[in-house]
Design a protein around this motif. Structure first.
Motif, PDB file in Angstrom:
ATOM      1  N   PRO A 406      44.483  66.713  71.559  1.00  0.00           N
ATOM      2  CA  PRO A 406      44.170  65.309  71.302  1.00  0.00           C
ATOM      3  C   PRO A 406      43.774  64.875  69.802  1.00  0.00           C
ATOM      4  O   PRO A 406      43.206  65.770  69.279  1.00  0.00           O
ATOM      5  CB  PRO A 406      43.156  65.332  72.438  1.00  0.00           C
ATOM      6  CG  PRO A 406      42.159  66.658  72.261  1.00  0.00           C
ATOM      7  CD  PRO A 406      43.727  67.584  72.066  1.00  0.00           C
ATOM      8  N   SER A 407      44.174  63.666  69.443  1.00  0.00           N
ATOM      9  CA  SER A 407      43.984  63.084  68.145  1.00  0.00           C
ATOM     10  C   SER A 407      43.536  61.493  68.274  1.00  0.00           C
ATOM     11  O   SER A 407      44.524  60.897  68.732  1.00  0.00           O
ATOM     12  CB  SER A 407      44.489  63.531  67.257  1.00  0.00           C
ATOM     13  OG  SER A 407      44.411  63.184  65.979  1.00  0.00           O
ATOM     14  N   PHE A 408      42.591  60.858  67.577  1.00  0.00           N
ATOM     15  CA  PHE A 408      42.553  59.521  67.629  1.00  0.00           C
ATOM     16  C   PHE A 408      43.317  58.955  66.646  1.00  0.00           C
ATOM     17  O   PHE A 408      43.751  59.368  65.661  1.00  0.00           O
ATOM     18  CB  PHE A 408      41.159  59.348  67.718  1.00  0.00           C
ATOM     19  CG  PHE A 408      40.367  59.187  68.657  1.00  0.00           C
ATOM     20  CD1 PHE A 408      40.284  57.823  69.608  1.00  0.00           C
ATOM     21  CD2 PHE A 408      39.569  60.246  69.459  1.00  0.00           C
ATOM     22  CE1 PHE A 408      39.523  57.952  70.779  1.00  0.00           C
ATOM     23  CE2 PHE A 408      38.916  60.142  70.657  1.00  0.00           C
ATOM     24  CZ  PHE A 408      38.852  58.940  71.305  1.00  0.00           C
ATOM     25  N   ALA A 409      44.099  57.772  67.053  1.00  0.00           N
ATOM     26  CA  ALA A 409      44.717  56.750  66.349  1.00  0.00           C
ATOM     27  C   ALA A 409      44.280  55.389  66.372  1.00  0.00           C
ATOM     28  O   ALA A 409      44.102  54.655  67.497  1.00  0.00           O
ATOM     29  CB  ALA A 409      46.136  56.548  66.903  1.00  0.00           C
ATOM     30  N   GLY A 410      43.219  55.255  65.606  1.00  0.00           N
ATOM     31  CA  GLY A 410      42.277  54.094  65.809  1.00  0.00           C
ATOM     32  C   GLY A 410      41.161  54.308  66.445  1.00  0.00           C
ATOM     33  O   GLY A 410      40.664  55.611  66.977  1.00  0.00           O
TER      34      GLY A 410
END
Length: 727
Positions: A406-410
């Motif tokens: 998992p990794s946030f984009a925005g």
């Protein structure tokens, strides 16, 4: 008009995907044609996702990674570095550049690429490092000023950066040109996994990030870079920092302001019996003439009182905390991984997942507001994405399936990888109610989870041409009358009126699990493709069912797990009338290889056995392995302090019962389970007059990774099963 309409219809039909009736059973060549998608790396502006994808060339016997990009808003993914190998892309803060690893020049080195955000293309590439000990594992600092990387260096090369670089280059040259290749050992862990390190240690180095290149500069050493000897060793000493890892999240990270790093390292005097990795912090910026002693003086151990493992640190975006994973039991590599929180100002630690004791935390990421951590954790054959808050520390499930990375984009978009037994990894985007959903509760199954949208489709065309079967789950009462889960995969073009032979797969670990995931080494779909039913059991010791279930295998290797396997197969034979119980073969690797050897001496129900890299003699396996902590935990001591336990569960002591035709597979470079284990087994089978064959790989380790070796592996295994079971 009618003729024209028919012509148009014919043209449309030609453009459609291959119809289902023309699909063929999955083959090894089909599997090698698939691209192997790595973890997603969102751009700082949240508009793009970089990822590496590995291409396999079976004829050339190579695996080559390339860098790809896909727009977050949707659209076609494209390879943006395809003219050289390129792996592990990592963005610069400005989003106009990224770093990557390539072996194009001077071995493994760090390169940078200029990225055009308007077109999603690379305009220039530049080699950043030219270090004699090579470089990998790069990270760009959040302030954009530095790049760190890892390198295997000689720990005795101590001093200023310039002196260390010269010393390492000289020692490498001496070793390369010496006619004597002998090594002298003074401590354990002299070899690990599949290599002798020859006195070198993995260290973390940092150097100034390059300035923007001049127009037209082209590939080469970056303008304004300066000499590579400016790289500073931030982890001097006779330790690996970061420690050896088989993959997953980095064991090091930059602070949010770029002024500090946190890393994991094991400083115990005897690494071979210790799982005690601690977290250390150290400033990034030192004077040019600072010595290694000054670096060590500024280094701080923040988890010294935990004698078990602490790893994968990640700073919160606001800089207040470090989240990381930790275990509580020293010496137990299969203790539950907890999600921990370190308050940098107070110097205090707390557990974020204390209210959910059954979760093993995997890869994780911070939310942009630093209020939540999202993480992957195994859950009944799946890998669910969970959310836990700093205020409410009870984790809740938000994305159900087999997800990871998992990794946030925005602010509210989570990028993840997803796989299944029928599909290798692709990249997905979850946006729905990530901060409100609570779709999984303790011991309750899934409902109303977020449904991520698929971003990449790199294998869609290739997979559309093959026929596979879904994974089916079943439950049965196993050892101690506990509920145990099994899985079944039917062959393509399945006919319920027929009887099918069985390939009975046994997973390794032993603290591992079968589930809804994809594998290139033990692929259930490929095993089923030539007319077999595949059965897999998550016996006591398997992960994803709570720590009590995991711990049940300790000191009981041939007990409850063997009972589970036999009862699971009994259940399948009773409830699936298409199974031909007179034609079954057991196959396993690592612990699965051990269990195959145990089965050899304890039942004659199978027509054949495949034993890959299995423990045969528990006492000799202890003396030849590198990670002694594993054997000493599982068998509760050494062969000298608890010989009864080692002998109780050693397959070699039941050799007089061996009757089942057995294929033995082992590799020379397997230092977890030495090749002597396979040789002892094969010798015993031959002397007992048991039909047997041995497949030996001189150039592989615990896993068979080279494409043509893998091809021979599958061919030999399937032919052995066909020979004794019959299709």
């Amino acid at each position: 008009m009618r003729i024209r309409s028919l012509s148009l219809l014919f043209a449309v039909l030609l453009s459609l995907p291959v119809a289902s009736q023309t699909k063929h059973p999955f083959t090894f060549e089909d599997m090698m044609a698939l691209k192997r998608v790595g973890e997603p790396v969102p751009s700082p502006d949240g508009k793009w996702v970089l990822f590496a994808a590995v291409d396999v060339d079976l004829k050339a016997n190579t695996k080559t990674p390339h860098v790809w990009v896909v727009p977050i808003a949707g659209g076609k993914e494209q390879a943006i570095i395809s003219d050289q190998d390129a792996d592990r892309p990592r963005w610069a803060r400005d989003g106009k550049r990224f770093a990557f690893v390539s072996t194009k020049e001077n071995g493994s080195q760090i390169w940078t690429a200029d990225f055009d955000g308007a077109t999603g293309t690379v305009t220039e590439k530049h080699r950043l490092t030219s270090i004699a000990t090579e470089a990998s594992g790069e990270l760009w600092s959040p302030d954009g000023k530095n790049i760190l990387f890892t390198s295997d260096v000689y720990p005795e090369c101590d001093g200023t950066p310039a002196a260390e670089a010269d010393c390492n280059a000289k020692k490498l040259d001496e070793a390369k040109n010496s006619k004597v290749k002998a090594l002298i050992f003074t401590h354990l862990m002299y070899r690990h996994w599949n290599a002798y390190k020859g006195g070198k240690r993995t260290h973390i180095l940092v150097m100034a990030a390059p300035s923007i290149a001049e127009p037209g500069e082209g590939t080469g050493t970056r303008h304004g870079l300066g000499a590579v000897i400016a790289a500073r060793d931030l982890t001097p000493g006779d330790y690996d920092a970061p420690p050896f890892s088989l993959g997953g999240q980095d064991d090091y990270a930059f602070s949010s302001d770029g002024q500090e790093i946190c890393y994991s390292s094991n400083h115990d005097p005897v690494e071979a019996i210790s799982t005690n990795k601690d977290l250390f912090t150290v400033p990034v910026n030192f004077p040019a003439d600072a010595s290694s002693a000054q670096v060590l003086a500024a280094t701080k151990n923040i988890t010294a009182d935990n004698k078990a493992a602490d790893e994968t640190p990640l700073y919160s975006p606001d800089g207040k905390y470090i989240a990381y994973r930790a275990q509580a039991r020293p010496g137990d590599e299969s203790d539950r991984w907890r999600l921990m929180l370190y308050d940098r100002k107070k110097g205090e630690r707390s557990t974020l997942t204390s209210d959910f004791p059954d979760l093993w935390v995997g890869s994780f990421t911070w939310s942009p507001d630093s209020m939540f951590v999202f993480f992957a954790a195994e859950w009944y054959g799946d890998s669910v994405i969970w959310r836990v808050g700093l205020q409410d520390t009870r984790p809740v499930g938000v994305v159900d399936g087999f997800y990871d990375d998992p990794s946030f984009a925005g602010a509210a978009s989570l990028v993840v990888t997803q796989m299944s037994v029928e599909n290798p990894s692709e990249i997905f985007l979850a946006t729905k109610d990530l901060f409100q959903l609570n779709c999984i509760a303790l011991h309750a199954k899934h409902s109303n989870c977020s449904e991520p949208d698929q971003l990449t489709h790199v294998n869609e065309i290739a997979l559309s041409q093959v026929s596979m079967s879904p994974l089916e789950s079943f439950w049965f009462p196993g050892a101690n009358n506990d509920d145990v889960e099994g899985f079944l995969v039917k062959p393509p073009n399945f006919d319920p009126g027929r009887k099918y032979p069985v390939k009975f797969l046994i997973h390794g670990g032993p603290e591992g699990a079968w589930g809804h995931d994809w594998s290139y080494r033990w692929n259930p779909e490929l095993f089923a493709a030539n007319g077999y039913v595949v059965i897999m059991i998550n016996f006591h010791g398997s992960t994803g069912y709570g720590q009590k279930f995991v711990d049940a295998i300790n000191g009981d290797w041939g007990g409850a797990p063997f009972e589970d396997l036999m009862k699971g197969l009994d259940y399948a034979e009773e409830h699936y009338p298409f199974i031909d119980k007179t034609r079954e073969c057991a196959l396993g690797a690592s612990y699965g290889g051990y269990m195959a050897n145990w089965i050899l001496g304890h039942t004659d129900r199978f027509k054949c056995i495949v034993s890959h890299d299995g423990m045969f003699n528990s006492e000799s396996a202890w003396g030849t392995t590198e990670e002694l902590w594993f054997n000493e935990w599982e068998f509760k001591g050494t062969p000298y302090t608890n010989r009864e336990m080692y002998r109780k569960w050693s397959p070699h002591l039941s050799a007089t019962n061996f009757k089942t035709p057995t294929l033995v597979i082992h590799s020379q470079l397997d230092y977890r389970l030495d090749v002597s284990e396979g040789l002892q087994l094969f010798t015993t089978l031959q002397r007992q007059g048991v039909p047997s064959k041995m497949l030996y790989f001189p150039d592989e380790g615990h896993w068979i990774l080279k494409p043509q070796n893998s091809q021979l592996w599958y061919k030999t295994v399937n032919e052995w099963v066909d020979q004794w079971v019959g299709k």
